[in-house]
Design a protein around this motif. Sequence first.
Motif, PDB file in Angstrom:
ATOM      1  N   ASP A  77       0.826  -1.204   0.000  1.00  0.00           N
ATOM      2  CA  ASP A  77       0.000   0.000   0.000  1.00  0.00           C
ATOM      3  C   ASP A  77       0.861   1.255   0.000  1.00  0.00           C
ATOM      4  O   ASP A  77       0.550   2.237  -0.681  1.00  0.00           O
ATOM      5  CB  ASP A  77      -0.930  -0.005   1.216  1.00  0.00           C
ATOM      6  CG  ASP A  77      -1.971  -1.112   1.147  1.00  0.00           C
ATOM      7  OD1 ASP A  77      -2.188  -1.631   0.035  1.00  0.00           O
ATOM      8  OD2 ASP A  77      -2.543  -1.470   2.192  1.00  0.00           O
ATOM      9  N   GLU A  78       1.962   1.230   0.755  1.00  0.00           N
ATOM     10  CA  GLU A  78       2.852   2.387   0.771  1.00  0.00           C
ATOM     11  C   GLU A  78       3.500   2.608  -0.588  1.00  0.00           C
ATOM     12  O   GLU A  78       3.660   3.745  -1.044  1.00  0.00           O
ATOM     13  CB  GLU A  78       3.931   2.191   1.839  1.00  0.00           C
ATOM     14  CG  GLU A  78       3.399   2.224   3.269  1.00  0.00           C
ATOM     15  CD  GLU A  78       4.499   1.955   4.280  1.00  0.00           C
ATOM     16  OE1 GLU A  78       5.669   1.778   3.844  1.00  0.00           O
ATOM     17  OE2 GLU A  78       4.204   1.918   5.487  1.00  0.00           O
ATOM     18  N   ALA A  79       3.882   1.524  -1.246  1.00  0.00           N
ATOM     19  CA  ALA A  79       4.503   1.664  -2.575  1.00  0.00           C
ATOM     20  C   ALA A  79       3.515   2.207  -3.599  1.00  0.00           C
ATOM     21  O   ALA A  79       3.873   2.991  -4.480  1.00  0.00           O
ATOM     22  CB  ALA A  79       5.047   0.313  -3.031  1.00  0.00           C
ATOM     23  N   LEU A  80       2.246   1.799  -3.493  1.00  0.00           N
ATOM     24  CA  LEU A  80       1.251   2.277  -4.456  1.00  0.00           C
ATOM     25  C   LEU A  80       0.856   3.727  -4.196  1.00  0.00           C
ATOM     26  O   LEU A  80       0.545   4.469  -5.134  1.00  0.00           O
ATOM     27  CB  LEU A  80       0.000   1.392  -4.399  1.00  0.00           C
ATOM     28  CG  LEU A  80       0.162  -0.038  -4.912  1.00  0.00           C
ATOM     29  CD1 LEU A  80      -1.117  -0.830  -4.707  1.00  0.00           C
ATOM     30  CD2 LEU A  80       0.553  -0.042  -6.387  1.00  0.00           C
ATOM     31  N   SER A  81       0.875   4.135  -2.926  1.00  0.00           N
ATOM     32  CA  SER A  81       0.463   5.494  -2.592  1.00  0.00           C
ATOM     33  C   SER A  81       1.607   6.498  -2.634  1.00  0.00           C
ATOM     34  O   SER A  81       1.376   7.695  -2.487  1.00  0.00           O
ATOM     35  CB  SER A  81      -0.162   5.516  -1.187  1.00  0.00           C
ATOM     36  OG  SER A  81       0.785   5.083  -0.218  1.00  0.00           O
ATOM     37  N   ALA A  82       2.852   6.049  -2.848  1.00  0.00           N
ATOM     38  CA  ALA A  82       3.993   6.970  -2.884  1.00  0.00           C
ATOM     39  C   ALA A  82       3.905   7.840  -4.130  1.00  0.00           C
ATOM     40  O   ALA A  82       3.579   7.351  -5.229  1.00  0.00           O
ATOM     41  CB  ALA A  82       5.307   6.180  -2.884  1.00  0.00           C
ATOM     42  N   PRO A  83       4.183   9.166  -4.014  1.00  0.00           N
ATOM     43  CA  PRO A  83       4.131  10.048  -5.202  1.00  0.00           C
ATOM     44  C   PRO A  83       5.238   9.708  -6.174  1.00  0.00           C
ATOM     45  O   PRO A  83       6.364   9.384  -5.785  1.00  0.00           O
ATOM     46  CB  PRO A  83       4.315  11.453  -4.604  1.00  0.00           C
ATOM     47  CG  PRO A  83       5.027  11.228  -3.306  1.00  0.00           C
ATOM     48  CD  PRO A  83       4.543   9.897  -2.788  1.00  0.00           C
ATOM     49  N   ARG A  84       4.912   9.771  -7.466  1.00  0.00           N
ATOM     50  CA  ARG A  84       5.879   9.459  -8.516  1.00  0.00           C
ATOM     51  C   ARG A  84       6.460  10.753  -9.070  1.00  0.00           C
ATOM     52  O   ARG A  84       5.740  11.714  -9.332  1.00  0.00           O
ATOM     53  CB  ARG A  84       5.206   8.677  -9.647  1.00  0.00           C
ATOM     54  CG  ARG A  84       4.599   7.368  -9.192  1.00  0.00           C
ATOM     55  CD  ARG A  84       3.890   6.679 -10.332  1.00  0.00           C
ATOM     56  NE  ARG A  84       4.799   6.405 -11.429  1.00  0.00           N
ATOM     57  CZ  ARG A  84       4.398   5.887 -12.591  1.00  0.00           C
ATOM     58  NH1 ARG A  84       3.131   5.617 -12.805  1.00  0.00           N
ATOM     59  NH2 ARG A  84       5.293   5.656 -13.547  1.00  0.00           N
ATOM     60  N   THR A  85       7.761  10.767  -9.258  1.00  0.00           N
ATOM     61  CA  THR A  85       8.432  11.933  -9.839  1.00  0.00           C
ATOM     62  C   THR A  85       8.325  11.861 -11.352  1.00  0.00           C
ATOM     63  O   THR A  85       8.512  10.803 -11.960  1.00  0.00           O
ATOM     64  CB  THR A  85       9.915  11.945  -9.426  1.00  0.00           C
ATOM     65  OG1 THR A  85      10.523  10.722  -9.861  1.00  0.00           O
ATOM     66  CG2 THR A  85      10.035  12.073  -7.913  1.00  0.00           C
ATOM     67  N   THR A  86       8.018  13.016 -11.956  1.00  0.00           N
ATOM     68  CA  THR A  86       7.791  13.054 -13.405  1.00  0.00           C
ATOM     69  C   THR A  86       8.922  13.723 -14.162  1.00  0.00           C
ATOM     70  O   THR A  86       8.941  13.691 -15.385  1.00  0.00           O
ATOM     71  CB  THR A  86       6.484  13.807 -13.706  1.00  0.00           C
ATOM     72  OG1 THR A  86       6.576  15.136 -13.160  1.00  0.00           O
ATOM     73  CG2 THR A  86       5.298  13.088 -13.072  1.00  0.00           C
ATOM     74  N   GLY A  87       9.863  14.381 -13.462  1.00  0.00           N
ATOM     75  CA  GLY A  87      10.931  15.092 -14.164  1.00  0.00           C
ATOM     76  C   GLY A  87      11.815  14.157 -14.951  1.00  0.00           C
ATOM     77  O   GLY A  87      12.062  14.333 -16.143  1.00  0.00           O
ATOM     78  N   ASP A  88      12.303  13.117 -14.274  1.00  0.00           N
ATOM     79  CA  ASP A  88      13.187  12.169 -14.955  1.00  0.00           C
ATOM     80  C   ASP A  88      12.445  11.426 -16.044  1.00  0.00           C
ATOM     81  O   ASP A  88      13.004  11.117 -17.095  1.00  0.00           O
ATOM     82  CB  ASP A  88      13.764  11.169 -13.941  1.00  0.00           C
ATOM     83  CG  ASP A  88      14.684  11.861 -12.946  1.00  0.00           C
ATOM     84  OD1 ASP A  88      15.145  12.981 -13.262  1.00  0.00           O
ATOM     85  OD2 ASP A  88      14.913  11.300 -11.858  1.00  0.00           O
ATOM     86  N   GLU A  89      11.146  11.138 -15.790  1.00  0.00           N
ATOM     87  CA  GLU A  89      10.409  10.384 -16.792  1.00  0.00           C
ATOM     88  C   GLU A  89      10.203  11.207 -18.054  1.00  0.00           C
ATOM     89  O   GLU A  89      10.294  10.703 -19.167  1.00  0.00           O
ATOM     90  CB  GLU A  89       9.059   9.956 -16.211  1.00  0.00           C
ATOM     91  CG  GLU A  89       9.210   8.956 -15.048  1.00  0.00           C
ATOM     92  CD  GLU A  89       7.865   8.596 -14.464  1.00  0.00           C
ATOM     93  OE1 GLU A  89       6.858   9.180 -14.939  1.00  0.00           O
ATOM     94  OE2 GLU A  89       7.818   7.761 -13.566  1.00  0.00           O
TER      95      GLU A  89
END
Length: 272
Positions: A77-89
């Motif tokens: 649940d923590e891994a799914l709710s962690a915010p994803r960074t979009t700069g590198d992507e």
Amino acid sequence: MHMTSAPHLLSEDRPEFDRLLDEALRTAHDRPELATLGERLNAEQLRTMAMGARALLTAAAAAEYDHYVKVREDLRDEALSAPRTTGDEDTGLDAGGGAGAGAVVAVLAPVLAGTAMLIFLLIGYSLKLIEPEPAFAETMLTAGWLFGALTVAGLLFAVIGLLVTAVRNGSTEVPAQETVSIPDELSRAREAWRHALLERGIVPFLRDALADPSAGPGYPVPRTPRAGRIPDLGYTRPDFTSPGSTSQGPRPGYTPPDFTSPDFGGPDREPE
């Protein structure tokens, strides 16, 4: 949703039960209580018995399994709710888009140039077979050889591009880890469940099976006497009897109604 009790293993944990059971059978001769393996029951028979009683064995480590599943679900649940960074992507997408366009050009240019070369050369040499030879036959051949030169140049460009890309990726590549790191809490919960399942479930089961002379492939399912085809449901059937003869009881007494015809007389006579 977290589990509060686990009488049965989840599908993803059943292979772990199989591995623990195989490990216990493989190292049975290292344990004094399992040293009689092979005298009356072999490893395959014990494995069949243990697989049939899997729910019973896993219940011996139900508390540890509940904790293990809860910790695993919390981490997911923590891994799914962690915010994803979009700069590198986004940067990766831009670089990937540029590299993808260059790769398409490097692949398509030789293919298209080679196809054009074959067409022009085929038409040119076909025209040279005609008498008299058309004037534009040499033009077709010249165009064909020109496209042939473009094909060679495109192939060289593609090879050089592949080499440069391989060198660039090799210098910036991050070595992949050989094993996926597991959080300490999850690792401890998993080992606690494995130990409890092995020492309180699997090994005692194998020990009791080897010590019980009546144990067989159906152990530990108790053998009950075979019941009749129709169980006793606690009531008796209704007592249906056929009607008896006249001698077995009094017949119901009744007299037929006394029907008399009306006494009709003449028109001047009153009925009685």
